[in-house]
Design a protein around this motif. Sequence first.
Motif, short mmCIF file in Angstrom:
data_model
loop_
_atom_site.label_atom_id
_atom_site.label_comp_id
_atom_site.label_asym_id
_atom_site.label_seq_id
_atom_site.Cartn_x
_atom_site.Cartn_y
_atom_site.Cartn_z
N GLU A 540 -1.79 2.62 8.35
CA GLU A 540 -3.07 3.01 7.77
C GLU A 540 -3.39 2.29 6.46
OE1 GLU A 540 -5.40 5.47 9.04
OE2 GLU A 540 -4.20 4.86 10.77
N GLY A 541 -2.39 1.69 5.82
CA GLY A 541 -2.63 0.99 4.57
C GLY A 541 -1.72 1.46 3.45
N LEU A 542 -1.81 0.76 2.31
CA LEU A 542 -0.99 1.05 1.14
C LEU A 542 -1.79 1.76 0.06
CD1 LEU A 542 0.98 -2.32 0.68
CD2 LEU A 542 1.92 -0.16 1.49
N ARG A 543 -1.09 2.52 -0.76
CA ARG A 543 -1.71 3.10 -1.95
C ARG A 543 -0.70 3.10 -3.08
NH1 ARG A 543 -0.74 8.67 -2.96
NH2 ARG A 543 0.66 9.63 -1.42
N ASP A 544 -1.18 3.03 -4.30
CA ASP A 544 -0.32 3.03 -5.48
C ASP A 544 0.07 4.46 -5.83
OD1 ASP A 544 -0.40 0.26 -5.78
OD2 ASP A 544 -2.27 0.38 -6.93
N VAL A 545 1.33 4.64 -6.21
CA VAL A 545 1.85 5.95 -6.59
C VAL A 545 2.56 5.81 -7.94
CG1 VAL A 545 3.45 7.81 -6.02
CG2 VAL A 545 2.13 6.70 -4.20
N GLN A 546 2.29 6.74 -8.85
CA GLN A 546 2.95 6.75 -10.15
C GLN A 546 3.94 7.90 -10.20
OE1 GLN A 546 2.65 4.55 -12.94
NE2 GLN A 546 4.50 5.72 -13.43
N GLY A 547 5.24 7.59 -10.25
CA GLY A 547 6.27 8.60 -10.36
C GLY A 547 6.63 8.86 -11.81
N SER A 554 3.07 2.90 -1.53
CA SER A 554 3.38 3.82 -0.44
C SER A 554 2.49 3.51 0.76
CB SER A 554 3.17 5.26 -0.88
OG SER A 554 3.41 6.16 0.17
N GLY A 555 3.14 3.35 1.92
CA GLY A 555 2.41 3.08 3.15
C GLY A 555 2.34 4.31 4.04
N LEU A 556 1.16 4.57 4.60
CA LEU A 556 0.97 5.71 5.49
C LEU A 556 0.95 5.21 6.94
CD1 LEU A 556 0.28 8.69 6.10
CD2 LEU A 556 -2.14 8.08 5.78
N PHE A 557 1.70 5.91 7.79
CA PHE A 557 1.79 5.55 9.20
C PHE A 557 1.48 6.78 10.05
CE2 PHE A 557 4.39 2.61 6.88
CZ PHE A 557 4.19 1.38 7.49
N VAL A 558 0.60 6.60 11.02
CA VAL A 558 0.23 7.67 11.93
C VAL A 558 0.97 7.45 13.25
CG1 VAL A 558 -1.64 8.75 13.23
CG2 VAL A 558 -2.02 8.00 10.87
N ILE A 559 1.64 8.48 13.73
CA ILE A 559 2.42 8.39 14.97
C ILE A 559 1.66 9.16 16.05
CG2 ILE A 559 4.65 8.88 16.05
CD1 ILE A 559 5.82 8.98 13.18
N SER A 560 1.44 8.50 17.17
CA SER A 560 0.71 9.14 18.25
C SER A 560 1.42 8.90 19.57
CB SER A 560 -0.72 8.61 18.32
OG SER A 560 -0.73 7.21 18.51
N ARG A 561 1.09 9.75 20.53
CA ARG A 561 1.63 9.62 21.88
C ARG A 561 0.54 10.01 22.88
NH1 ARG A 561 7.75 11.19 23.58
NH2 ARG A 561 7.77 10.05 25.56
#
Length: 661
Positions: A540-547, A554-561
Amino acid sequence: MITELGHYALILALATALVQSLVPLIGAQRNDAGMMAVGPMAANLSFVLVAFSFLTLTYAYVISDFSVLNVVENSHSMKPMLYKITGVWGNHEGSMLLWVLILVLFSALVANFGRNLPDKLRANVLSAQAWITVAFLLFILLTSNPFMRLANPPAEGNDLNPILQDLGLAIHPPLLYLGYVGFSISFSFAIAALIEGRLDAAWARWVRPWTLVAWTFLTAGISMGSYWAYYELGWGGWWFWDPVENASFMPWLAGTALLHSALVMEKREALKVWTVLLSILTFSFSLLGTFLVRSGVLTSVHAFATDPARGVFILGILAVFIGGAFALFGLRATALRTGGLFAPISREGALVLNNLFLTTATATVLVGTLYPLLLEATTGTKISVGAPFFNLTFGPLMIPLMIAVPFGPLLAWKRGDLMGATQRLYAAIGISILVGLVVMAFTTDEPVLAAAGMAIGAFVILGALTDLVNRSGAGRLPAATAWARFKGLPRSAFGTAFAHAGLGITMIGVVAASVYSTEHVSAMNAGDTVEAGGYTVRFEGLRDVQGPNYTAKSGLFVISRGGAEVARVTSAKRFYPARQMPTTEAGIRTFGASQLYVALGDMESNGKLVVRVWWKSWVTFIWYGTVLMMIGGALSLSDRRLRIGAPRKAARPARTAEAVA
C-alpha cells in the motif's frame, strides 16, 4: 552516592563469599555443626548484597545517571522505560552482574529449601557455590566494574544497541542465565559428593529437581532467543548454527543427558560415575559459553565483543574450575561403588542409549564450534563451519534417538521386553507410517526427507500418548477404572509425556518449515502484489513514523485471499540516530500454524522498494513444541516426589520388651 553503595555492596559480597567458601567446608571436615551453619547465613547475605548492588545499577539507568560510564554507553534519556531497565543487562558489565545475581540466588535457594539435605552435603554444596561466586565477583570488580564514574559526564548517552531494544531480547538473557547458572547447582552437588565420597540414590534425587529447573529455564531461554532472531533480524530464519547459539545448545544437550542419567541413578543406583561426570560437563559447557560470548573471539549479534583480556580471565576461571573438577573426579571416581546391574534391553538401557546419542551430538556441536577458532589461532587460516556440517553430522544422530524415545518409558526397569513394547506401539507405528506416506504423496521437493521427518515426529508424539494410555490401562480395564488411574498418574509421568511430545512437535515444525516454506523477493511500488502461501500480498505504500528514540519508514501490506481482505501487516526500517544504526522490523501474520513474513529491503534507484515475503509453513510448531517441553518440566517439578526431595531417614526406634511381646 547510591552508585558507590552498590560498588561497596559487591566488595562486601566478595568478603561474604570468601567466608562461605571456607568455613562450611572446614566445618564439614571437622563435623562442626556451628561452622557448617555459617554456609546458609552467608549464602543469604551474599544474595542480599548482590541484589542491592544490582538494584542500584538499575536505579542509575532509570534516572539516566550519565555520570556512570555504563549508563552512558548503553542508555539514552529518550529510551522507553522498559528498555532503560532491560539495558542493565544489555551490556557486558551489567549482564555479568545479573549472572552473579542468579548464581547467589541459587545458593540462597539451596540454603533455604535444602534443609532436608544432610548437613555435610549442604555445607559442601554451598562452599562449592561460593568458590564460583568468588571467581566471578573478582572478575567483575577487577575487569568489568559497572559502577565506574565519569569526571565530566555528558548531557546524553549513546543509547542501547537497537537490536536489543525488543521485548523478546529483554527477557531472553534472564531466562538463559537461569539455565546456564542453574547447572552450577548440579556441578556443586557433584563436587560435594566427590569431596565427601557419598554417592547414592538419595543424592540423585536431590540433584534432579535443581537440574530440571535449570533445564526448563534454558529451554525457555533458547526458544525465546530463537524466536527473537526470527522476527527481529529480518532474515526469516530461526536457527543459524551461530557459535553463540551453539554455546547455549551444548549445555542443553548435556543437561538433557544428565536428567535421564540421574533418573537411572535414582531408580537403580546405576550410572553413578557417569552422572557425576555429566554434572561437571554440563556446567563446563555453561562456562565455555560464557567465555565464547565475552572473550572477543567471536563476532556475532549475540556476543559481547569486549577486551580479550577479559576473555583470558574467564579462561582462567574455566581452567581452574573445570580442570580442578576433573582432577578431583580422577582421584575419587575409582573409589565410588558401582550400582545395580541391568540388561541391555531395559529402561536403564534405553536411557543409556539416549545418553550416548546426546553426548555424541554435543561433541559434534563442540567440534563444529571450536575447530574454526582453534585453526585460526594455530595457523591463521579462517574457515566457516555452518549449517551443511551440522546438518550432515548432528541430524543423523537425532534420527535414531527420536525413534528410540517412545520405547524407553514402555520398557521395564532392570529387564525389559522389546517385543512387548513394540506391540504396545503398533498403533503409533501404523499411524506414523501412514503420515509419512501421505506426506510423500503430496510433496514434490525432498519427499523422502519430508516424509521421514514428519513420520518420526508423529511417532514421538503418539509414543508419548501411548505411554499414558498404557499406564492408565485404557482398553484393558473398564472406562471408569482407566479414567481414575489416568487422573491418579504422578505428575512426572505427564511431564515426561509433554516433554517428549513437545520434541516431536518441534521436529515436525523444523521439517515443515525447511521443506514447504517459500521465499519471494520483489521490487515493488505502491499497488504491486505478490503471491505467497495461497495469499495475495499488496503493498500500500510507505509512511514516516517518529518513535521515542528512532525514526522509521513503515510499509503497509494488505493480505487477501480469493479477492477478500483477511489481514493487514506493517513492516518497517528503523533508524536510531544516537547509535547511527538501522534495524528491520518484520511484519508477521499467523494463519493456523503457518506465518506470512514480510521484511523491507533497500530502495532501488528507480524508486521501487525491495520486499521479501516468506510463507513459513507450520513454523510455529517449532516454538509450540518448546513451550510444551517447558510445561513438561514444570509438571515434573510439581510432582510431590520431587518437591519433597529425599527426606532424612528417621532413626529406628529401640525394640522394647513390650514391643517384642
